[in-house]
Scaffold this motif. Structure first.
Motif, PDB file in Angstrom:
ATOM      1  N   ASP A   1     -26.122 -64.396   6.038  1.00  0.00           N
ATOM      2  CA  ASP A   1     -27.489 -64.517   8.189  1.00  0.00           C
ATOM      3  C   ASP A   1     -28.103 -63.590   7.483  1.00  0.00           C
ATOM      4  O   ASP A   1     -27.632 -62.230   7.824  1.00  0.00           O
ATOM      5  CB  ASP A   1     -26.349 -64.825   9.292  1.00  0.00           C
TER       6      ASP A   1
ATOM      7  N   GLU B   1     -20.217 -65.955  16.950  1.00  0.00           N
ATOM      8  CA  GLU B   1     -19.030 -66.337  16.783  1.00  0.00           C
ATOM      9  C   GLU B   1     -19.113 -67.349  15.760  1.00  0.00           C
ATOM     10  O   GLU B   1     -17.557 -67.355  15.081  1.00  0.00           O
ATOM     11  CB  GLU B   1     -18.324 -66.859  18.204  1.00  0.00           C
ATOM     12  N   GLN B   2     -19.657 -68.503  16.091  1.00  0.00           N
ATOM     13  CA  GLN B   2     -19.768 -69.959  15.545  1.00  0.00           C
ATOM     14  C   GLN B   2     -19.875 -69.374  14.063  1.00  0.00           C
ATOM     15  O   GLN B   2     -19.503 -70.778  13.336  1.00  0.00           O
ATOM     16  CB  GLN B   2     -20.299 -70.475  16.035  1.00  0.00           C
ATOM     17  N   LYS B   3     -20.926 -68.185  13.777  1.00  0.00           N
ATOM     18  CA  LYS B   3     -20.810 -68.267  12.459  1.00  0.00           C
ATOM     19  C   LYS B   3     -19.946 -67.113  11.948  1.00  0.00           C
ATOM     20  O   LYS B   3     -20.361 -65.958  11.031  1.00  0.00           O
ATOM     21  CB  LYS B   3     -22.229 -67.016  12.447  1.00  0.00           C
ATOM     22  N   ARG B   4     -19.097 -66.390  12.712  1.00  0.00           N
ATOM     23  CA  ARG B   4     -17.928 -66.032  12.228  1.00  0.00           C
ATOM     24  C   ARG B   4     -18.384 -64.448  11.638  1.00  0.00           C
ATOM     25  O   ARG B   4     -17.456 -64.021  11.258  1.00  0.00           O
ATOM     26  CB  ARG B   4     -17.654 -66.770  10.897  1.00  0.00           C
ATOM     27  N   LEU B   5     -19.494 -64.163  12.479  1.00  0.00           N
ATOM     28  CA  LEU B   5     -19.532 -62.586  11.955  1.00  0.00           C
ATOM     29  C   LEU B   5     -18.802 -62.101  13.563  1.00  0.00           C
ATOM     30  O   LEU B   5     -19.196 -60.728  13.898  1.00  0.00           O
ATOM     31  CB  LEU B   5     -21.360 -62.705  13.032  1.00  0.00           C
TER      32      LEU B   5
ATOM     33  N   HIS C   1     -15.007 -61.504  16.557  1.00  0.00           N
ATOM     34  CA  HIS C   1     -14.264 -62.960  16.478  1.00  0.00           C
ATOM     35  C   HIS C   1     -13.845 -62.344  18.358  1.00  0.00           C
ATOM     36  O   HIS C   1     -13.998 -60.200  18.766  1.00  0.00           O
ATOM     37  CB  HIS C   1     -13.275 -62.744  16.155  1.00  0.00           C
TER      38      HIS C   1
ATOM     39  N   TYR D   1     -14.906 -58.586  22.780  1.00  0.00           N
ATOM     40  CA  TYR D   1     -15.775 -58.672  20.821  1.00  0.00           C
ATOM     41  C   TYR D   1     -15.455 -57.882  19.874  1.00  0.00           C
ATOM     42  O   TYR D   1     -15.338 -56.519  20.099  1.00  0.00           O
ATOM     43  CB  TYR D   1     -16.786 -59.373  20.818  1.00  0.00           C
TER      44      TYR D   1
ATOM     45  N   GLN E   1     -16.430 -58.659  12.743  1.00  0.00           N
ATOM     46  CA  GLN E   1     -15.957 -59.060  11.453  1.00  0.00           C
ATOM     47  C   GLN E   1     -16.361 -58.538  10.121  1.00  0.00           C
ATOM     48  O   GLN E   1     -17.523 -57.984  10.688  1.00  0.00           O
ATOM     49  CB  GLN E   1     -15.728 -60.601  11.368  1.00  0.00           C
TER      50      GLN E   1
END
Lengths: 110, 203
Positions: A3, A53-57, A59, A77, A80
């Motif tokens: 990303d 969070e949607q990009k899973r960067l 949690h 938060y 990740q």
């Protein structure tokens, strides 16, 4: 491909990294405001957190609230591995841009 | 910090609206963050009236972020129609009206449907549709005023009169919010249902 992070996303991710176990919404907001040295809209921070969070960067998990916030839960938060990699890539990209630019070129211009 | 600040609350209506604009599973954490900031930093440094204004501004920011894309698309469509009617008036407005009406219905419905899906709240979807229409109306009327200030020659004014007059330009964008919200409401119900699966108890 990893990303590509915008400046504000980097500020939020770095705030999470810096705050460690204390990285919840308002603390992140405060850290970003202080680092960027300007007021930041709460909505901008929360929208960025949601996107990250949607990009899973990152949690998140909910924990109990405190009386000052009317007992409402805090969302904590945590970075990740993909978030750490994205930050590293951002740092490499900036360093690459600056490579070969001696400081003296900027001196006297600002 | 004094206990007075500890117990202070922002405007209830703004808190209520905020809770419908954000995702259902983030309601508590986001409204808690704002309340904490309001009590710990804003209120002690700015006073009650200014702190309340700060809170309302934050809430409006959430509303804006949730709806601006739909609003800008809607305003662009309305302005395109307005510009076409002024500068290229047709013999019959039927086809243009048909297209504009369906575009408006589609945008209100989309704002309601996706607003409800994003917030996982029926009311959130209705609110998204209504606010989208209001923002679009403000943009449309502002831009139409600018266009009118630039071009107000007799031919343009005649085209405006034949296309419904200035009422159509300045009042219709706000009036349309009412039926538009009805479409947004229907779409919001579907949007909310689409997030529920079989858990109909949580509607």
């Amino acid at each position: 491909m990893a990303d590509t992070l915008g400046t504000f996303e980097q500020a939020v991710l770095l705030a999470i990294l810096r705050l460690g176990d204390d990285a919840y919404g308002r603390a992140i907001m405060t850290d970003v405001r202080e680092r960027l040295d300007r007021e930041v809209a709460a909505g901008a921070v929360h929208a960025t957190l949601e996107r990250l969070e949607q990009k899973r960067l990152v949690h998140s998990k909910l924990e109990a609230g405190t009386p000052i916030r009317g007992g409402r839960a805090r969302r904590y938060y945590r970075l990740q591995p993909a978030g750490a990699r994205a930050l590293e890539n951002a740092r490499h990209a900036v360093n690459a841009l600056w490579r070969g630019i001696p400081r003296r070129l900027l001196e006297g211009m600002s | 910090m004094s206990n007075a600040h500890h117990d202070a609350t922002p405007p209830a209506w703004a808190e209520g609206l905020l809770r419908f604009v954000v995702r259902r599973d983030h309601r508590d954490s986001i409204s808690g963050d704002l309340l904490e900031e309001y009590r710990e930093r804003i209120l002690p440094s700015r006073g009650a009236a200014s702190a309340d204004r700060w809170y309302v501004r934050q809430m409006v920011g959430y509303l804006w972020r949730a709806t601006w894309v739909w609003a800008v698309v809607f305003a662009a469509a309305a302005l395109l129609r307005d510009a076409l009617d002024r500068f290229d008036p047709p013999q019959s407005y039927y086809l243009r009206s048909l297209v504009t009406t369906w575009v408006a219905i589609a945008l209100f419905a989309s704002a309601g449907f996706f607003g409800a899906r994003r917030t996982r709240s029926f009311v959130g979807g209705v609110l998204a549709g209504c606010v989208m229409g209001l923002i679009a109306a403000v943009i449309t009327v502002t831009a139409s005023t600018v266009m009118l200030a630039i071009a107000h020659d007799p031919a343009t004014m005649d085209a405006i009169a034949r296309g419904g007059g200035l009422d159509e330009t300045f009042i219709l964008p706000f009036v349309i919010v009412v039926p538009g919200t009805v479409f947004a409401t229907i779409a919001a119900a579907f949007g909310r249902l689409s997030t529920l699966g079989w858990r109909l108890d949580s509607i």
